[in-house]
Design an enzyme around this catalytic site. Structure first.
Site, PDB file in Angstrom:
ATOM      1  N   LYS A  71      -2.877  -0.431 -25.279  1.00 47.80           N
ATOM      2  CA  LYS A  71      -3.122  -0.058 -26.671  1.00 47.80           C
ATOM      3  C   LYS A  71      -1.802   0.016 -27.451  1.00 47.80           C
ATOM      4  O   LYS A  71      -1.017  -0.923 -27.427  1.00 47.80           O
ATOM      5  CB  LYS A  71      -3.924   1.242 -26.747  1.00 47.80           C
ATOM      6  CG  LYS A  71      -5.321   1.149 -26.133  1.00 47.80           C
ATOM      7  CD  LYS A  71      -6.128   2.375 -26.427  1.00 47.80           C
ATOM      8  CE  LYS A  71      -7.554   2.265 -25.894  1.00 47.80           C
ATOM      9  NZ  LYS A  71      -7.632   2.495 -24.435  1.00 47.80           N
ATOM     10  N   ARG A  79      -2.299  -2.591 -18.526  1.00 47.24           N
ATOM     11  CA  ARG A  79      -3.544  -1.838 -18.601  1.00 47.24           C
ATOM     12  C   ARG A  79      -3.544  -0.794 -17.484  1.00 47.24           C
ATOM     13  O   ARG A  79      -3.469  -1.120 -16.301  1.00 47.24           O
ATOM     14  CB  ARG A  79      -4.743  -2.771 -18.470  1.00 47.24           C
ATOM     15  CG  ARG A  79      -4.776  -3.835 -19.563  1.00 47.24           C
ATOM     16  CD  ARG A  79      -6.029  -4.673 -19.485  1.00 47.24           C
ATOM     17  NE  ARG A  79      -7.195  -3.918 -19.878  1.00 47.24           N
ATOM     18  CZ  ARG A  79      -7.593  -3.736 -21.142  1.00 47.24           C
ATOM     19  NH1 ARG A  79      -6.896  -4.271 -22.126  1.00 47.24           N
ATOM     20  NH2 ARG A  79      -8.665  -3.050 -21.420  1.00 47.24           N
ATOM     21  N   TYR A 122       0.858  -1.187   0.000  1.00 48.08           N
ATOM     22  CA  TYR A 122       0.000   0.000   0.000  1.00 48.08           C
ATOM     23  C   TYR A 122       0.892   1.235   0.000  1.00 48.08           C
ATOM     24  O   TYR A 122       1.870   1.312   0.744  1.00 48.08           O
ATOM     25  CB  TYR A 122      -0.870   0.025   1.261  1.00 48.08           C
ATOM     26  CG  TYR A 122      -2.348  -0.047   0.986  1.00 48.08           C
ATOM     27  CD1 TYR A 122      -2.966   0.911   0.191  1.00 48.08           C
ATOM     28  CD2 TYR A 122      -3.121  -1.058   1.536  1.00 48.08           C
ATOM     29  CE1 TYR A 122      -4.325   0.847  -0.066  1.00 48.08           C
ATOM     30  CE2 TYR A 122      -4.483  -1.135   1.295  1.00 48.08           C
ATOM     31  CZ  TYR A 122      -5.091  -0.170   0.497  1.00 48.08           C
ATOM     32  OH  TYR A 122      -6.430  -0.226   0.252  1.00 48.08           O
ATOM     33  N   THR A 152      -3.901   5.856 -22.093  1.00 48.77           N
ATOM     34  CA  THR A 152      -3.752   4.539 -21.485  1.00 48.77           C
ATOM     35  C   THR A 152      -2.300   4.131 -21.678  1.00 48.77           C
ATOM     36  O   THR A 152      -1.554   4.754 -22.442  1.00 48.77           O
ATOM     37  CB  THR A 152      -4.665   3.503 -22.155  1.00 48.77           C
ATOM     38  OG1 THR A 152      -4.417   3.537 -23.571  1.00 48.77           O
ATOM     39  CG2 THR A 152      -6.135   3.786 -21.889  1.00 48.77           C
ATOM     40  N   GLU A 154      -0.435   4.915  -0.369  1.00 50.34           N
ATOM     41  CA  GLU A 154      -1.269   6.098  -0.591  1.00 50.34           C
ATOM     42  C   GLU A 154      -0.431   7.364  -0.543  1.00 50.34           C
ATOM     43  O   GLU A 154       0.412   7.540   0.333  1.00 50.34           O
ATOM     44  CB  GLU A 154      -2.380   6.167   0.455  1.00 50.34           C
ATOM     45  CG  GLU A 154      -3.486   5.156   0.227  1.00 50.34           C
ATOM     46  CD  GLU A 154      -4.676   5.393   1.141  1.00 50.34           C
ATOM     47  OE1 GLU A 154      -4.529   6.133   2.120  1.00 50.34           O
ATOM     48  OE2 GLU A 154      -5.749   4.836   0.868  1.00 50.34           O
ATOM     49  N   ASP A 161      -6.731  13.506 -25.332  1.00 52.30           N
ATOM     50  CA  ASP A 161      -6.764  12.096 -24.933  1.00 52.30           C
ATOM     51  C   ASP A 161      -6.148  11.299 -26.073  1.00 52.30           C
ATOM     52  O   ASP A 161      -6.781  11.092 -27.110  1.00 52.30           O
ATOM     53  CB  ASP A 161      -8.202  11.665 -24.670  1.00 52.30           C
ATOM     54  CG  ASP A 161      -8.338  10.191 -24.311  1.00 52.30           C
ATOM     55  OD1 ASP A 161      -7.334   9.461 -24.398  1.00 52.30           O
ATOM     56  OD2 ASP A 161      -9.451   9.757 -23.969  1.00 52.30           O
TER      57      ASP A 161
END
Length: 414
Positions: A224, A230, A50, A221, A52, A195
């Site tokens: 692609k 991903r 973790y 992304t 954060e 984008d």
């Protein structure tokens, strides 16, 4: 204990998917084959941590190693896109876009994006998306020739007066003129948000113009055409916008980042920065040009009469069958594609009058122009006799043999 012993059902299904990907031809324009090295780090010990917050500003201890990993991913991303700031934490392209909106807009602000039915994306203001529910969305599109009319975009922008203009697409086969979009944005006092999820891999190889320095913010992304894991990324050059984006992603819309995926992004970026990558991107363009040429020669109408990038969009407005019919027929032959709306669409979005085809995944496998020529002629053969199941199965066997020459993964890798 191995997965095979622990969960035989998932193990067997995973192997079936491996066989499907290796034996068939993946031609969905938004899909690709990532590197085994990327998958290796995705399944690594990093999945347990973790973290954060951001490097050197975490809410959990024990982050000294993952701080180095995320910093490396950020620096590689900045170098790749020639920008001053990068956030590598978004879990997807859609969440990256959501983060951009949250950073720059207030609920109810106006956005102008590309119409979904004209090749845009759900997150560009479609009413079924949060982008069309939280903000007042308006749209531009393509003309019947399949191209953006920038003067018409200017006209719409001057009427709407949006706070943000989105440029980028999921089914647009031509070069996007970011300079013209920025001129329009400046004229109406809007942010320009690019984008580039579909074309990012071409952009970083200089096979498509870079949205910098024109866009205020750029998202993408990392799969692609980039061939990474991903996930999503956001880039900009403005320090104040950068601060807003960081706050919008965490704690705005996400909690702990996926450190295994961020490490995988870093691995992917290393490949994107290589000379080998430039060759790969150039081969995508060559292969798509061959695909377009053969389909046109075989009598099929392409939206915009060709392509500048990684995809072609076939229009069946002059045919009795639909995009859905074509999608199913190609699937029977082992070719994965997707139905798509086209300019002048007369059918529903669930049926469509078009088909989108891309070459990134086949190019990743090593397909060259002569191989794409074989594939393109097989596609035309299927479409010429679309109800002939025997033909489809015969072509499936032929293409399976072709695919066997381009093995990208083996069972031993996993």
């Amino acid at each position: 204990m191995s997965l095979e012993c622990f969960d035989k059902e998932i193990y067997e299904l995973t192997n079936k998917e491996l066989a499907r990907q290796c034996e068939g031809l993946e031609m969905i324009a938004s899909e690709n084959f990532t590197l085994p090295e990327v998958m290796e780090v995705m399944g690594s010990i990093l999945t347990n941590k973790y973290a954060e917050g951001y490097p050197q500003k975490r809410y959990y201890s024990g982050c000294e190693i993952v701080d180095q990993i995320e910093t490396l991913a950020i620096e590689r991303c900045k170098k790749l896109f020639n920008c001053n700031f990068a956030n590598v934490q978004p879990h997807s392209g859609s969440q990256a876009n959501q983060g951009v909106y949250a950073a720059l807009l207030n609920p109810g602000d106006k956005i102008l994006g590309m119409d979904l039915s004209h090749g845009g994306h759900l997150t560009h203001g479609a009413k079924v998306s949060s982008s069309g529910q939280f903000y007042e969305s308006f749209f531009y599109g393509v003309e019947l020739d399949g191209r953006i009319d920038y003067e018409k975009v200017r006209h719409i922008a001057n009427i709407v007066k949006p706070k943000l203009i989105v440029c980028g697409a999921s089914a647009y086969p031509r070069i996007i003129d970011f300079k013209k979009f920025r001129e329009i944005a400046d004229e109406v006092g809007a942010y320009l948000f690019a984008d580039i999820a579909h074309i990012a891999g071409l952009v970083v190889a200089n096979e498509h113009p870079n949205p910098f320095p024109y866009a205020h913010v750029v998202s993408s992304t990392t799969h692609k055409t980039l061939r990474g894991p991903r996930g999503g990324i956001i880039m900009c050059n403005d320090e104040e916008i950068a601060k807003k984006i960081n706050s919008a992603i965490f704690p705005g819309i996400q909690g702990g980042p996926l450190m295994n995926i961020i490490a995988a992004k870093a691995v992917g970026f290393k490949f994107n920065l290589s000379d080998e990558w430039k060759i790969y991107a150039k081969n995508i363009i060559k292969n798509t040009q061959v695909l377009a040429k053969v389909l046109i020669e075989r009598g099929y109408k392409l939206v915009s009469d060709g392509t500048d990038n990684h995809l072609v969009l076939i229009s069946f407005l002059d045919r009795e069958f639909s995009g859905k019919d074509a999608d199913l027929a190609l699937a029977n032959a082992g070719i994965t594609a997707n139905k798509n709306t086209v300019p002048g669409e007369k059918r529903s979005p669930f049926i469509t009058s078009g088909l989108r085809l891309g070459t990134p995944a086949l190019t990743a496998r090593g397909f060259k122009e002569e191989d794409i020529q074989i594939v393109a002629n097989c596609i035309a053969d299927i479409l010429d006799d679309i109800n002939n199941i025997d033909l489809q199965l015969n072509i499936k066997a032929k293409l399976k043999e072709l695919a066997s020459k381009f093995t990208i993964y083996t069972k031993a890798m996993f």
